[in-house]
Write an enzyme that holds these catalytic residues in place. Sequence first.
Site, PDB file in Angstrom:
ATOM      1  N   GLU A 286      35.101  33.797  35.345  1.00 51.26           N
ATOM      2  CA  GLU A 286      35.690  34.530  36.208  1.00 51.26           C
ATOM      3  C   GLU A 286      37.386  35.112  35.414  1.00 51.26           C
ATOM      4  O   GLU A 286      37.652  34.480  34.750  1.00 51.26           O
ATOM      5  CB  GLU A 286      36.009  33.950  37.404  1.00 51.26           C
ATOM      6  CG  GLU A 286      34.842  32.851  38.580  1.00 51.26           C
ATOM      7  CD  GLU A 286      34.861  34.779  39.328  1.00 51.26           C
ATOM      8  OE1 GLU A 286      35.136  35.411  39.511  1.00 51.26           O
ATOM      9  OE2 GLU A 286      33.544  34.447  39.196  1.00 51.26           O
ATOM     10  N   CYS A 320      44.855  37.832  39.685  1.00 52.21           N
ATOM     11  CA  CYS A 320      43.826  37.890  39.715  1.00 52.21           C
ATOM     12  C   CYS A 320      44.134  38.603  40.417  1.00 52.21           C
ATOM     13  O   CYS A 320      43.340  40.071  39.855  1.00 52.21           O
ATOM     14  CB  CYS A 320      42.379  36.911  39.014  1.00 52.21           C
ATOM     15  SG  CYS A 320      41.926  36.450  39.902  1.00 52.21           S
TER      16      CYS A 320
HETATM   17  N1  LIG Z   1      39.240  35.878  38.820  1.00 51.91           N
HETATM   18  C1  LIG Z   1      39.231  35.281  38.605  1.00 51.91           C
HETATM   19  O1  LIG Z   1      38.868  34.175  39.911  1.00 51.91           O
HETATM   20  C2  LIG Z   1      40.710  34.842  38.287  1.00 51.91           C
HETATM   21  C3  LIG Z   1      41.346  33.512  38.723  1.00 51.91           C
HETATM   22  C4  LIG Z   1      42.403  33.291  38.541  1.00 51.91           C
HETATM   23  C5  LIG Z   1      43.030  33.718  36.812  1.00 51.91           C
HETATM   24  N2  LIG Z   1      42.150  35.261  36.708  1.00 51.91           N
HETATM   25  C6  LIG Z   1      43.068  35.103  34.917  1.00 51.91           C
HETATM   26  O2  LIG Z   1      43.003  34.462  34.401  1.00 51.91           O
HETATM   27  C7  LIG Z   1      44.160  34.861  33.557  1.00 51.91           C
HETATM   28  C8  LIG Z   1      45.069  34.094  33.466  1.00 51.91           C
HETATM   29  O3  LIG Z   1      45.751  32.711  33.389  1.00 51.91           O
HETATM   30  P1  LIG Z   1      45.187  31.789  31.576  1.00 51.91           P
HETATM   31  O4  LIG Z   1      46.861  32.829  31.577  1.00 51.91           O
HETATM   32  O5  LIG Z   1      44.939  30.304  32.034  1.00 51.91           O
HETATM   33  O6  LIG Z   1      44.277  32.275  31.118  1.00 51.91           O
HETATM   34  P2  LIG Z   1      43.612  32.186  29.181  1.00 51.91           P
HETATM   35  O7  LIG Z   1      42.242  32.925  28.998  1.00 51.91           O
HETATM   36  O8  LIG Z   1      44.700  32.275  28.698  1.00 51.91           O
HETATM   37  O9  LIG Z   1      43.514  30.644  29.806  1.00 51.91           O
HETATM   38  C9  LIG Z   1      41.983  30.015  31.214  1.00 51.91           C
HETATM   39  C10 LIG Z   1      41.706  28.703  29.892  1.00 51.91           C
HETATM   40  O10 LIG Z   1      41.282  28.706  28.762  1.00 51.91           O
HETATM   41  C11 LIG Z   1      41.401  28.168  27.843  1.00 51.91           C
HETATM   42  N3  LIG Z   1      41.495  28.355  27.124  1.00 51.91           N
HETATM   43  C12 LIG Z   1      41.965  29.598  25.814  1.00 51.91           C
HETATM   44  N4  LIG Z   1      41.147  29.606  24.545  1.00 51.91           N
HETATM   45  C13 LIG Z   1      39.884  29.646  25.126  1.00 51.91           C
HETATM   46  C14 LIG Z   1      39.195  29.350  23.724  1.00 51.91           C
HETATM   47  N5  LIG Z   1      38.532  29.698  22.422  1.00 51.91           N
HETATM   48  N6  LIG Z   1      37.501  28.719  24.046  1.00 51.91           N
HETATM   49  C15 LIG Z   1      38.110  27.698  25.383  1.00 51.91           C
HETATM   50  N7  LIG Z   1      38.738  27.760  26.206  1.00 51.91           N
HETATM   51  C16 LIG Z   1      39.832  28.659  26.095  1.00 51.91           C
HETATM   52  C17 LIG Z   1      42.974  27.781  28.277  1.00 51.91           C
HETATM   53  O11 LIG Z   1      43.353  26.797  27.447  1.00 51.91           O
HETATM   54  C18 LIG Z   1      43.160  27.862  30.250  1.00 51.91           C
HETATM   55  O12 LIG Z   1      42.803  26.624  29.985  1.00 51.91           O
HETATM   56  C19 LIG Z   1      44.314  36.432  34.345  1.00 51.91           C
HETATM   57  O13 LIG Z   1      43.509  36.741  33.084  1.00 51.91           O
HETATM   58  C20 LIG Z   1      43.833  35.768  35.747  1.00 51.91           C
HETATM   59  O14 LIG Z   1      43.231  37.433  36.073  1.00 51.91           O
HETATM   60  C21 LIG Z   1      40.482  35.002  36.579  1.00 51.91           C
HETATM   61  N1  LIG Z   2      41.579  34.287  44.872  1.00 46.31           N
HETATM   62  C1  LIG Z   2      42.795  34.358  45.310  1.00 46.31           C
HETATM   63  C2  LIG Z   2      43.146  34.737  43.521  1.00 46.31           C
HETATM   64  C3  LIG Z   2      42.822  33.596  42.667  1.00 46.31           C
HETATM   65  C4  LIG Z   2      43.315  34.177  40.933  1.00 46.31           C
HETATM   66  O1  LIG Z   2      44.508  34.359  40.440  1.00 46.31           O
HETATM   67  C5  LIG Z   2      43.017  35.506  45.726  1.00 46.31           C
HETATM   68  O2  LIG Z   2      42.057  36.134  46.833  1.00 46.31           O
HETATM   69  O3  LIG Z   2      44.689  35.884  45.946  1.00 46.31           O
END
Ligand SMILES: NC(=O)c1ccc[n+]([C@@H]2O[C@H](COP(=O)([O-])OP(=O)(O)OC[C@H]3O[C@@H](n4cnc5c(N)ncnc54)[C@H](O)[C@@H]3O)[C@@H](O)[C@H]2O)c1
Ligand SMILES: N[C@@H](CCC=O)C(=O)O
Length: 515
Positions: A286, A320
Amino acid sequence: MVQPYKHEPFTDFTVEANKKAFEEGLKTVQAYLGQDYPLVIGGERIMTEDKIVSINPANKTEIVGRVAKANKDLAEKAMQAADAAFTWWSKTKPEMRANILFRAAAIVRRRKHEFSALLVKEAGKPWKEADADTAEAIDFMEYYARQMLKLKDGIPVESRPGETNRFFYIPLGVGVVISPWNFPFAIMAGTTVAALVTGNTVLLKPASATPVVAYKFVEVLEEAGLPAGVLNYIPGSGAEVGDYLVDHPRTRFISFTGSRDVGIRIYERAAKVHPGQIWLKRVIAEMGGKDTIVVDKEADLELAAQSIVASAFGFSGQKCSACSRVVALEDVYDQVLNRVVELTKQLKIGNPEEQSTFMGPVIDQSAYNKIMEYIEIGKQEGKLMTGGEGDDSKGFFIQPTVFADVDPKARIMQEEIFGPVVAFTKAKDFDHALEIANNTEYGLTGAVISNNRFNLEKAREEFHVGNLYFNRGCTGAIVGYHPFGGFNMSGTDSKAGGPDYLLLHMQAKTVSEMF
Ligand SMILES: NC(=O)c1ccc[n+]([C@@H]2O[C@H](COP(=O)([O-])OP(=O)(O)OC[C@H]3O[C@@H](n4cnc5c(N)ncnc54)[C@H](O)[C@@H]3O)[C@@H](O)[C@H]2O)c1
Ligand SMILES: N[C@@H](CCC=O)C(=O)O
């Protein structure tokens, strides 16, 4: 008998008793700030020299906790513990696993404001956002426990005379759960319990900015009766521990929530089959979003403006699902823009510990720097209407920022900023608006504010996002009501909190017997 699922209500902080209860939660958390937390591997507490220091983003000098940091050797130890536990955990009754989730949900509900207060401190969430994060964590446990009870006997298939056929689901193996900091409780807990309730064992690597809330949740699951070794808590560097576990031949699946770039890296690495590996790894990913609210010319413009402000600046735009682009039809563009600017100027920015604060800080220095760079880019690409300033002297505070007249292909219209920045562009008609809304590589959320039924129906078919909302904002999906996940570079559309989600953590088996 299990009651039908209903989502956890949000707390009404205008009720004095609720306000007091939250203040008590803050006091409870204040009293345990700065403690050290160990790894949990096979039930054993392991303290390391090297620590991840979790700080309060609203007050950089305040240490929320120091958390032990796993390295490759400890990750390997955790893998062995999880692998050994899988041999018996995978055979436990789904009812028993569901009951652990029900009990854990009850424990969190009893400590609800303490958990939310911890999110205020560790993630900089204002009260309302923290309360919603905790409610969502409870919802994931309640919902997935019920889903498991529905799936436990499989799905009926046809049988011919003299033959009995059964079709049912079995667990996969060891799952690596990698969670983000922006929903440090809900997403961390939801992805973890989905893997556990389906009979898998888990290596949990929480985000380095928010490891304390994850530790507290591990304690809750232990109190709820989760046996040792089934869940292993191993905070650590993404590059070191993350890569090691993603590559590991005993990893059966990876449940990742985070940025586009890390998601792609994991997806690519997981595709490689390593010596000793006897399966193809599954990846649930995600990822990010670049989410648009479209405002039609026949629309409730006050609703549009309120929805944009709430979706763009709730939790400082660090969702996100956050609205970072507005496409308004030219007939109403100025009116919507001016009202959004007016409302934005009224928002209270500051310490999230104060109940009246609408928007707190962004998560850390690197997020602050990145967002401020995008604001500078925005000044070249559009007209700054309000905001545009930051202050990182005490915490990482950035003003809610609105840019007008931005080209749909501009960088601030295409790249995920993940901060309190929204850009406006004009469309000549509704078709044009949808064309712009669909012109990014993402496809997570979107909203249309319109009173025109033909246009809403057109958007239903043509607006290519996983979560599409009509006449409301584009954030705030509720577990069991709005299954959540996106298209294209927003990930594998795994739909967290939806009826298909648990299936991603299991494999289907057919048994046919002849009599
Ligand atoms: N689509 C969704 O449901 C959703 C929900 C929440 C956040 N997000 C996205 O997450 C991002 C923000 O979160 P973030 O800054 O924590 O993201 P990030 O990708 O920097 O980190 C996410 C996780 O991945 C880990 N990570 C980093 N490098 C890695 C590697 N090489 N291998 C394995 N794990 C690794 C990090 O330590 C952390 O635990 C935004 O882009 C946001 O849109 C998406
Ligand atoms: N599920 C949350 C977003 C999660 C990602 O950051 C929403 O619907 O706002």
